[in-house]
Write an enzyme that holds these catalytic residues in place. Structure first.
Site, PDB file in Angstrom:
ATOM      1  N   ARG A  14      58.825  -2.130  33.693  1.00 18.34           N
ATOM      2  CA  ARG A  14      60.199  -1.674  33.514  1.00 18.34           C
ATOM      3  C   ARG A  14      61.095  -2.359  34.549  1.00 18.34           C
ATOM      4  O   ARG A  14      60.625  -3.082  35.407  1.00 18.34           O
ATOM      5  CB  ARG A  14      60.285  -0.144  33.686  1.00 18.34           C
ATOM      6  CG  ARG A  14      59.456   0.370  34.859  1.00 18.34           C
ATOM      7  CD  ARG A  14      59.926   1.662  35.413  1.00 18.34           C
ATOM      8  NE  ARG A  14      61.252   1.577  35.988  1.00 18.34           N
ATOM      9  CZ  ARG A  14      61.503   1.056  37.193  1.00 18.34           C
ATOM     10  NH1 ARG A  14      60.515   0.562  37.946  1.00 18.34           N
ATOM     11  NH2 ARG A  14      62.727   1.006  37.654  1.00 18.34           N
ATOM     12  N   GLY A  15      62.387  -2.108  34.423  1.00 15.81           N
ATOM     13  CA  GLY A  15      63.353  -2.723  35.321  1.00 15.81           C
ATOM     14  C   GLY A  15      63.921  -3.983  34.699  1.00 15.81           C
ATOM     15  O   GLY A  15      63.178  -4.852  34.229  1.00 15.81           O
ATOM     16  N   ALA A  16      65.240  -4.100  34.686  1.00 18.74           N
ATOM     17  CA  ALA A  16      65.894  -5.165  33.931  1.00 18.74           C
ATOM     18  C   ALA A  16      65.360  -6.573  34.216  1.00 18.74           C
ATOM     19  O   ALA A  16      64.946  -7.283  33.285  1.00 18.74           O
ATOM     20  CB  ALA A  16      67.402  -5.090  34.154  1.00 18.74           C
ATOM     21  N   GLN A  44      61.473   7.905  38.652  1.00 25.31           N
ATOM     22  CA  GLN A  44      61.282   6.536  39.138  1.00 25.31           C
ATOM     23  C   GLN A  44      61.661   6.389  40.601  1.00 25.31           C
ATOM     24  O   GLN A  44      61.142   5.528  41.298  1.00 25.31           O
ATOM     25  CB  GLN A  44      62.095   5.541  38.292  1.00 25.31           C
ATOM     26  CG  GLN A  44      61.535   5.303  36.907  1.00 25.31           C
ATOM     27  CD  GLN A  44      62.249   6.129  35.855  1.00 25.31           C
ATOM     28  OE1 GLN A  44      62.551   7.298  36.078  1.00 25.31           O
ATOM     29  NE2 GLN A  44      62.520   5.534  34.715  1.00 25.31           N
ATOM     30  N   ARG A  75      63.355  -2.345  24.081  1.00 24.63           N
ATOM     31  CA  ARG A  75      64.281  -1.446  24.781  1.00 24.63           C
ATOM     32  C   ARG A  75      65.673  -2.051  24.633  1.00 24.63           C
ATOM     33  O   ARG A  75      65.937  -3.135  25.156  1.00 24.63           O
ATOM     34  CB  ARG A  75      63.901  -1.275  26.255  1.00 24.63           C
ATOM     35  CG  ARG A  75      62.557  -0.603  26.465  1.00 24.63           C
ATOM     36  CD  ARG A  75      62.382  -0.109  27.886  1.00 24.63           C
ATOM     37  NE  ARG A  75      63.264   1.030  28.152  1.00 24.63           N
ATOM     38  CZ  ARG A  75      63.503   1.496  29.387  1.00 24.63           C
ATOM     39  NH1 ARG A  75      62.948   0.928  30.433  1.00 24.63           N
ATOM     40  NH2 ARG A  75      64.302   2.526  29.559  1.00 24.63           N
ATOM     41  N   ASP A 117      71.223  -2.420  34.148  1.00 25.30           N
ATOM     42  CA  ASP A 117      70.464  -2.920  33.003  1.00 25.30           C
ATOM     43  C   ASP A 117      71.327  -3.768  32.082  1.00 25.30           C
ATOM     44  O   ASP A 117      70.811  -4.577  31.327  1.00 25.30           O
ATOM     45  CB  ASP A 117      69.860  -1.746  32.224  1.00 25.30           C
ATOM     46  CG  ASP A 117      68.677  -1.144  32.959  1.00 25.30           C
ATOM     47  OD1 ASP A 117      67.539  -1.492  32.622  1.00 25.30           O
ATOM     48  OD2 ASP A 117      68.894  -0.346  33.889  1.00 25.30           O
ATOM     49  N   LYS A 177      70.473   3.451  34.988  1.00 27.12           N
ATOM     50  CA  LYS A 177      69.718   4.682  34.780  1.00 27.12           C
ATOM     51  C   LYS A 177      70.636   5.897  34.786  1.00 27.12           C
ATOM     52  O   LYS A 177      71.517   6.004  35.633  1.00 27.12           O
ATOM     53  CB  LYS A 177      68.642   4.809  35.866  1.00 27.12           C
ATOM     54  CG  LYS A 177      67.862   6.099  35.841  1.00 27.12           C
ATOM     55  CD  LYS A 177      67.177   6.379  34.510  1.00 27.12           C
ATOM     56  CE  LYS A 177      66.225   5.288  34.079  1.00 27.12           C
ATOM     57  NZ  LYS A 177      65.616   5.574  32.758  1.00 27.12           N
TER      58      LYS A 177
END
Length: 391
Positions: A64-66, A212, A98, A253, A264
């Site tokens: 995860r994470g842009a 997170q 996503r 993101d 987020k």
């Protein structure tokens, strides 16, 4: 108020296992991921031998994470090409795994463009696959370099906004090495301040519903020996009111052309609090997160996640192999309770003090300022012509 609740300085400099890597064992190439759903209890790796496995890892937030999603998307295309799967189908499933994180589609397009260019030049499929892999590795290396430059630019900005050091920084979600080819985005700036002896306290929002911040940012801060404190998201307001926050640093993101920032969920309330309390609200993101094709924040598609992530509590060790993220947990609401669970919210540009990129700092945040950063960034390296749009 801060120090009595802090965590003692301890730990190493970085995660023991990289967040993502490409390997070529005898049985064929694979993408290996650090399973972030199991942190901090376990450092466990997932081995993806095909794109469906990688898509599942993306959707369940194992990766995860842009910025890292962009890297994963590029490697996913390379994996499909190397193993002889349909690259176009693989690219489509990856790009929309996503919808809010623009980097994912960016990485996919970079690798697909390299693959298609090689085929168009008459090169055999195995050479085209090698071209896709080389492009994925380039995306990975570029992000690592961008992370280092963002840390430098962000630390310089903090020194201008908050002369004298002793920064008390509030952050939301997770933006460190777990989301990047380097040391991260917003977390990398806080880490640079820590190394410069200018960080007094890192306030870590736990970040509901999947924690997170509490699970991942705290994990990274502990390993780096940073002074940090985890707090419930709803407690941030009391910190501002007590004068315990000097700056807010978050990642992104997707950033629309008008400067609106999708991050987020919970980021927008922090921006409102920061404005009321006259605290700088700073977004740190690579230029690959800027999306000039999305004219305004209202047009950003916000991912809606499963309700059980709100109605149940899941701990890392409770995840069962193959289970959806949050699919194994303890109910905390009455049966049949409805849940509103957007993964992101959108903060308008007027609430953002500055956007820090590897190409420079935009402040005030304006459409023209962002366009100027885009024109001097690594957007031009994309084989699709502009770094963000499909051919």
């Amino acid at each position: 108020m801060a120090d009595p609740y802090g965590v003692p300085l301890a730990g190493a400099e970085a995660p023991a296992i990289p967040a993502l890597r490409w390997e070529e064992p005898p049985e064929g190439p694979v993408v290996v991921l650090l399973d972030q759903t199991r942190l901090p209890a376990e450092e466990t790796e997932l081995v993806c031998t095909d794109v469906p496995a990688l898509v599942h890892a993306i959707r369940t937030l194992a990766v995860r994470g842009a910025p890292l999603l962009g890297i994963a998307g590029a490697y996913g295309v390379a994996l499909a090409a190397a193993r002889g799967f349909d690259v176009a189908d693989a690219a489509a499933s990856l790009a929309y795994a996503r919808p809010t994180a623009v980097n994912l589609a960016y990485g996919v397009r970079r690798a697909v463009a390299a693959y298609d260019e090689a085929l168009a030049a008459g090169r055999p499929p195995e050479k085209a696959a090698a071209a896709a892999l080389a492009e994925a590795k380039a995306v990975h290396a570029e992000d690592a370099r961008a992370s280092a430059r963002m840390a430098e630019n962000g630390l310089r900005l903090l020194s201008e906004l908050l002369p004298g050091g002793g920064h008390r920084i509030l952050t939301h979600c997770n933006t460190g090495a777990l989301v990047s080819g380097g040391e991260g985005t917003a977390f990398a700036v806080a880490l640079a301040a820590h190394r410069a002896g200018e960080l007094r306290r890192l306030w870590v929002d736990e970040t509901r519903p999947l924690l997170q911040g509490g699970r991942l940012t705290a994990y990274e801060a502990a390993r780096a020996g940073m002074a940090y404190t985890v707090l419930p998201d709803g407690a941030a307001g009391s910190l501002f009111a007590a004068g315990e926050v000097d700056a807010v640093l978050i990642g992104a993101d997707r950033i629309a052309a008008d400067g609106a920032v999708a991050n987020k969920v919970g980021s927008y309330p922090l921006a409102v609090l920061a404005r009321y309390h006259h605290v700088p609200f700073v977004v740190v993101a690579p230029t690959t997160t800027l999306d000039p094709e999305t004219e305004e924040g209202a047009l950003i598609e916000v991912e809606q996640r499963a309700g059980h992530e709100v109605t149940e509590i899941s701990l890392p060790h409770m995840f069962a192999p193959g289970a959806e993220a949050g699919g194994v947990g303890v109910p905390v609401t009455p049966p049949g309770a409805q849940a509103y669970n957007p993964a992101f919210d959108v903060t308008p540009a007027e609430l953002v003090t500055a956007i820090v990129t590897e190409a420079g700092v935009v402040s005030p945040v304006t459409r023209d300022g962002l366009a100027g950063v885009c024109s001097t960034s690594r957007f031009g390296k994309s084989r699709s012509g502009n770094g963000m749009m499909a051919e």
